[in-house]
Motif scaffolding. Structure first.
Motif, short mmCIF file in Angstrom:
data_model
loop_
_atom_site.label_atom_id
_atom_site.label_comp_id
_atom_site.label_asym_id
_atom_site.label_seq_id
_atom_site.Cartn_x
_atom_site.Cartn_y
_atom_site.Cartn_z
N HIS A 190 -13.51 4.34 -2.51
CA HIS A 190 -14.31 4.25 -3.74
C HIS A 190 -13.63 3.34 -4.74
O HIS A 190 -12.39 3.20 -4.74
CB HIS A 190 -14.52 5.65 -4.34
CG HIS A 190 -15.53 5.68 -5.45
ND1 HIS A 190 -16.86 5.47 -5.24
CD2 HIS A 190 -15.38 5.89 -6.79
CE1 HIS A 190 -17.52 5.57 -6.39
NE2 HIS A 190 -16.62 5.81 -7.34
N VAL A 191 -14.41 2.71 -5.62
CA VAL A 191 -13.88 1.84 -6.66
C VAL A 191 -14.72 1.97 -7.92
O VAL A 191 -15.94 2.19 -7.86
CB VAL A 191 -13.84 0.37 -6.18
CG1 VAL A 191 -15.23 -0.14 -5.83
CG2 VAL A 191 -13.18 -0.53 -7.22
N ILE B 204 -9.00 3.70 1.47
CA ILE B 204 -9.75 3.48 0.23
C ILE B 204 -11.23 3.70 0.48
O ILE B 204 -11.82 3.11 1.39
CB ILE B 204 -9.52 2.05 -0.31
CG1 ILE B 204 -8.04 1.80 -0.57
CG2 ILE B 204 -10.34 1.81 -1.57
CD1 ILE B 204 -7.43 2.69 -1.62
N PHE C 130 -9.07 2.47 -7.73
CA PHE C 130 -9.39 2.72 -6.33
C PHE C 130 -9.04 4.15 -5.95
O PHE C 130 -7.98 4.67 -6.31
CB PHE C 130 -8.64 1.73 -5.44
CG PHE C 130 -9.09 0.31 -5.63
CD1 PHE C 130 -10.18 -0.18 -4.94
CD2 PHE C 130 -8.44 -0.52 -6.52
CE1 PHE C 130 -10.61 -1.49 -5.13
CE2 PHE C 130 -8.85 -1.83 -6.72
CZ PHE C 130 -9.95 -2.32 -6.02
N SER D 49 -18.71 -0.55 -4.42
CA SER D 49 -18.17 -1.90 -4.41
C SER D 49 -19.26 -2.94 -4.60
O SER D 49 -18.98 -4.05 -5.09
CB SER D 49 -17.40 -2.17 -3.12
OG SER D 49 -18.22 -1.92 -1.99
N GLN E 28 -11.48 -5.14 -1.68
CA GLN E 28 -11.20 -5.47 -3.08
C GLN E 28 -9.82 -4.98 -3.53
O GLN E 28 -9.21 -5.57 -4.42
CB GLN E 28 -12.28 -4.87 -3.98
CG GLN E 28 -13.65 -5.51 -3.80
CD GLN E 28 -14.74 -4.85 -4.63
OE1 GLN E 28 -14.47 -3.98 -5.47
NE2 GLN E 28 -15.99 -5.25 -4.41
N VAL E 29 -9.33 -3.92 -2.90
CA VAL E 29 -8.04 -3.36 -3.30
C VAL E 29 -6.89 -4.34 -3.05
O VAL E 29 -5.80 -4.18 -3.62
CB VAL E 29 -7.78 -2.02 -2.56
CG1 VAL E 29 -7.45 -2.25 -1.10
CG2 VAL E 29 -6.69 -1.22 -3.25
N ALA F 21 -14.75 -1.91 -1.04
CA ALA F 21 -13.63 -1.40 -1.83
C ALA F 21 -12.31 -1.57 -1.09
O ALA F 21 -11.29 -1.91 -1.70
CB ALA F 21 -13.87 0.07 -2.16
N SER F 22 -12.32 -1.35 0.23
CA SER F 22 -11.09 -1.47 1.01
C SER F 22 -10.63 -2.91 1.12
O SER F 22 -9.48 -3.18 1.51
CB SER F 22 -11.29 -0.88 2.41
OG SER F 22 -12.34 -1.53 3.09
#
Length: 400
Positions: free
Chosen positions: A336-337, A334, A321, A277, A298-299, A295-296
């Protein structure tokens, strides 16, 4: 304690003893139940008002005797809800649960500031922050400061990375002409030539004040007042970034590929190294946009893009994601992104920044990524930004 009134002696029992006697009347089971109820109430308040402790403060402790709650919160509503517990538990001491407010503002004074989970150099790297960015200071322990970055992330940083300009100087900083360093790595020099001594190293995204020009160099001032020279072709004025239209996919892709091969670094959000992220965040940051840090987080930005077996609904630039699908109504985890490139491929930071495929049969296919793909989000919608993405020009903490 005895007092004599006339011929009679009166025993005065201190209030603290009375309270102690009152609590000692509870059985062990009753005390355990009380503490469990208090913890449940506090957890409910936290869930309702401070669901993400990465961006707001909510700490509490309940001692074994269940007589009080100590702690603090930066959320006014959470603080008030905690103190409302006195209606249900009138004997509960809540005087030591505090509403905390910032104690200062500061500027990052090194090319890359390392923000850690605890106030010590051996603690986990939580995230990084770049020179010229303004932070909110919440606490101090020894030579460490608990700060909040422009993307609202909370963590500790050592004093050597900060400078405290004061209110008037900070206002001057906000109004000054500034420029962003654009190359991967570089230096600020004492004189207008690259053979002179170095004032500081620089990385992409560093923000510097412009104080003059000596072609082909720009004279700049660092947050602590040090001055030097940087090649003009390695800089871009913040006003030009602010006035530019939203970047198109080719520009974002070019920035993403600028990080190719860069090592994976947990907590990294700079040219020194990036986590998954941190990579996506930096790609957007260098194009004038802010994303949430993890990432958690950004989702929750952008709009949902349906996923099918052949990924036909995806467009280049969509965020992908990955993680763990949870059952029993619990939210997915979550972990990974990455950024979708098209043709089943994505660019992401995993071991290093690299391009890999989600299509079986491709030589760079990664099965565990395809099997853990949970969702996709679109962050740029034609000529507008989706919810959760902000323009840096609207965030003076970045130097704009």
């Amino acid at each position: 304690m005895n007092f004599r009134i006339g011929s009679k002696s009166i025993l005065i029992i201190p209030l603290v003893i009375i309270v102690g006697l009152f609590h000692s009347c509870r059985s062990a089971d009753e005390n355990t139940a009380l503490i469990k109820n208090l913890e449940g109430a506090m957890d409910s308040i936290k869930t309702a008002f401070v669901p993400d402790r990465r961006v707001q403060i909510f700490d509490f402790n309940i001692p074994a005797d269940g007589t009080r709650i100590t702690g603090r919160s930066s959320n006014q509503e959470a603080y008030e809800r905690v103190h409302l517990l006195s209606k249900k538990y009138p004997e509960l001491d809540l005087d030591s649960f505090e509403f905390v407010q910032p104690i200062d503002q500061a500027l990052i004074n090194v090319s890359v500031g390392n923000m850690r989970s605890n106030p010590k150099h051996s603690a986990e790297l939580a995230t990084q922050i770049l020179m010229g960015q303004e932070v909110t200071v919440w606490d101090k322990k020894g030579s460490w400061y608990y700060i909040q970055s422009p993307d609202n992330y909370l963590a500790w940083i050592d004093a050597g990375a900060l400078v405290f300009p004061g209110k008037s100087e900070l206002e001057t900083y906000h109004q000054a002409e500034k420029t962003m360093y654009r190359n991967d790595f570089g230096f600020c020099y004492e004189e207008a030539n690259t053979e002179s001594p170095v004032v500081s190293d620089l990385v992409a995204g560093n923000v510097l004040r412009v104080t003059g020009r000596q072609t082909p160099f720009v004279k700049v001032k660092l947050p602590d007042g040090r001055e030097g020279y940087v090649p003009d072709d390695e800089l871009r004025l913040l006003k030009d970034i602010a006035q530019a239209s939203l970047p198109d996919w080719p520009q974002i892709k070019k920035t993403a590929y600028q990080f190719m091969g860069r090592p994976y670094l947990w907590g990294g959000t700079s040219g020194r190294g990036v986590d998954c992220s941190g990579f996506t965040k930096m790609v957007y940051y260098l194009n004038g946009m802010q994303l949430p840090r993890d990432a958690s987080q950004q989702v929750h930005s952008g709009i949902d893009v349906p996923l099918d077996d052949d990924l036909s609904q995806l467009q280049p630039g969509d965020f992908l994601f990955f993680g763990e699908r949870r059952e029993n109504g619990k939210g997915d985890r979550i972990t990974h992104v990455g950024i979708y490139l098209g043709d089943g491929k994505m660019i992401h930071s995993s071991e290093r920044v690299q391009v890999q495929s989600l299509r079986p049969g491709d030589p760079d296919y990664v099965a565990h990524r395809r099997n853990t793909l949970l969702s996709a989000r679109r962050l740029i919608l034609d000529d507008s930004l989706a919810q959760g993405v902000e323009l840096l020009k609207n965030k003076p903490e970045y130097g704009f």
